[in-house]
Design a protein around this motif. Structure first.
Motif, PDB file in Angstrom:
ATOM      1  N   ARG A  62       0.842  -1.198   0.000  1.00 35.66           N
ATOM      2  CA  ARG A  62       0.000   0.000   0.000  1.00 35.66           C
ATOM      3  C   ARG A  62       0.880   1.251   0.000  1.00 35.66           C
ATOM      4  NH1 ARG A  62      -2.708   1.122   4.396  1.00 35.66           N
ATOM      5  NH2 ARG A  62      -4.605   1.934   3.476  1.00 35.66           N
ATOM      6  N   TYR A  63       0.488   2.253  -0.788  1.00 40.42           N
ATOM      7  CA  TYR A  63       1.155   3.554  -0.742  1.00 40.42           C
ATOM      8  C   TYR A  63       0.279   4.557  -1.477  1.00 40.42           C
ATOM      9  CZ  TYR A  63       2.570   3.382  -5.675  1.00 40.42           C
ATOM     10  OH  TYR A  63       2.565   3.347  -7.038  1.00 40.42           O
ATOM     11  N   SER A  64       0.551   5.842  -1.264  1.00 42.46           N
ATOM     12  CA  SER A  64      -0.200   6.857  -1.985  1.00 42.46           C
ATOM     13  C   SER A  64       0.636   8.122  -2.176  1.00 42.46           C
ATOM     14  CB  SER A  64      -1.515   7.192  -1.267  1.00 42.46           C
ATOM     15  OG  SER A  64      -2.279   8.115  -2.017  1.00 42.46           O
ATOM     16  N   CYS A  70      -0.257  10.709   4.175  1.00 42.80           N
ATOM     17  CA  CYS A  70      -1.484   9.910   4.076  1.00 42.80           C
ATOM     18  C   CYS A  70      -1.485   8.681   4.987  1.00 42.80           C
ATOM     19  CB  CYS A  70      -1.719   9.483   2.633  1.00 42.80           C
ATOM     20  SG  CYS A  70      -0.564   8.212   2.049  1.00 42.80           S
ATOM     21  N   SER A  72      -0.562   5.656   4.240  1.00 43.89           N
ATOM     22  CA  SER A  72      -0.899   4.413   3.547  1.00 43.89           C
ATOM     23  C   SER A  72       0.205   3.359   3.567  1.00 43.89           C
ATOM     24  CB  SER A  72      -1.250   4.706   2.082  1.00 43.89           C
ATOM     25  OG  SER A  72      -2.380   5.539   2.001  1.00 43.89           O
ATOM     26  N   CYS A  73       1.464   3.791   3.669  1.00 42.53           N
ATOM     27  CA  CYS A  73       2.569   2.864   3.416  1.00 42.53           C
ATOM     28  C   CYS A  73       3.202   2.264   4.670  1.00 42.53           C
ATOM     29  CB  CYS A  73       3.650   3.561   2.588  1.00 42.53           C
ATOM     30  SG  CYS A  73       4.480   4.918   3.448  1.00 42.53           S
ATOM     31  N   ALA A 113       0.345  -5.890   1.878  1.00 41.06           N
ATOM     32  CA  ALA A 113      -0.896  -5.111   1.933  1.00 41.06           C
ATOM     33  C   ALA A 113      -1.871  -5.710   2.945  1.00 41.06           C
ATOM     34  CB  ALA A 113      -1.551  -5.057   0.559  1.00 41.06           C
ATOM     35  N   CYS A 164      -2.508   5.621  10.001  1.00 44.20           N
ATOM     36  CA  CYS A 164      -1.582   4.711   9.313  1.00 44.20           C
ATOM     37  C   CYS A 164      -1.638   3.301   9.877  1.00 44.20           C
ATOM     38  CB  CYS A 164      -0.157   5.253   9.395  1.00 44.20           C
ATOM     39  SG  CYS A 164       0.552   5.269  11.065  1.00 44.20           S
TER      40      CYS A 164
END
Length: 270
Positions: A62-64, A70, A72-73, A113, A164
């Motif tokens: 996952r990342y953004s 964000c 996400s990672c 993920a 997160c």
């Protein structure tokens, strides 16, 4: 004098050991090792993107934003929760190696993920929005709610939460009680309860003062130790406990903030 370009010159290779598992088809988890060339500026996210583009397109993570904004990672880097977009490979490589695996306490979708559904369900359960009795004013505002700098400072640090999942992953209570709301949701409940614009004390206490609420926290502080934004959810939970006990004695954290007339701040023209 060293130029900024020197930051991106290759300085060697690093072996990255990655957790690989697809619950839909794999009998058991496994590991796969990749060797890549890195510079002093290469982040772990950079490395994974390169692996996915050049070596293993099946790798899932996952990342953004790539800017630590964000959340996400987040994943386990050498056994510790970190945001890989802001973590440089050479800062954490041990003996030229890095181990990556998905966050603890989360179901795995595939590889690195994780499934955040339960995490976000618990976040929504504490009603993370401003609650007011004057619904008409809230939905059709005639002005701003009055709030002093001192009142804002009471909850400001908790607004930096990225969701997160690092704190949730590090929490030993979450590991043993899957219904526990967790440090992220509980600290956010405190953030909204002490916000002077809010009037949702009773509604949130009904959620957090429960069998799987704030009293399950044993103040291990592992959540605060791994928070990438230094939110300190462990402190928020202890303050939430204090707030609940005071409410049982009839005390309220504040009076709902009044509405400032909309004409304030307007500049006269002519």
């Amino acid at each position: 004098m060293e130029s900024s370009m020197d930051l991106w010159k290759p300085v060697g290779t690093v072996k990255i050991r990655v957790y690989k598992y697809n619950p839909r088809k794999d009998f058991a988890p496994g590991w796969k090792e990749y060797e890549i060339e890195v510079s002093r500026g290469t982040t772990i996210l950079d490395a994974l993107l390169r692996i996915k583009e050049e070596t293993d397109p099946s790798l899932a993570f996952r990342y953004s934003c790539g800017q630590a904004l964000c959340g996400s990672c987040a994943m386990m880097v050498n056994g510790r929760q970190m945001l890989i977009c802001r973590t440089r490979v050479l800062e954490v490589a041990k003996g030229g190696k890095i181990e990556l695996r998905p966050l603890d306490n989360f179901p795995i979708i595939r590889d690195l993920a994780c499934d955040f559904k339960s995490f976000f369900d618990k976040h929504r359960a504490v009603k993370p929005w401003i609650i007011r009795k004057d619904v008409e004013e809230l939905e059709n505002p005639t002005g701003d709610y009055k709030q002093t700098i001192e009142e804002y400072a009471r909850y400001y640090q908790f607004t930096d939460c990225l969701k997160c999942g690092a704190c949730y992953s590090a929490c030993p209570t979450v590991a043993t009680d899957h219904e526990y709301l967790g440090p992220q949701a509980l600290s956010q409940a405190y953030r909204y309860i002490v916000d002077t614009r809010d009037d949702g004390l009773e509604e949130r206490i009904a959620v957090v003062d429960s069998d799987h609420g704030c009293w399950r926290c044993h103040f291990a502080t592992s959540c605060s130790d791994v928070c990438p934004k230094y939110v300190d959810p462990a402190q928020g939970i202890q303050l939430l406990k204090k707030l609940i006990l005071r409410s049982k004695l009839g005390f309220k954290p504040h009076k709902p903030a009044e509405v400032l007339p909309s004409k304030i701040g307007e500049v006269k023209r002519g």
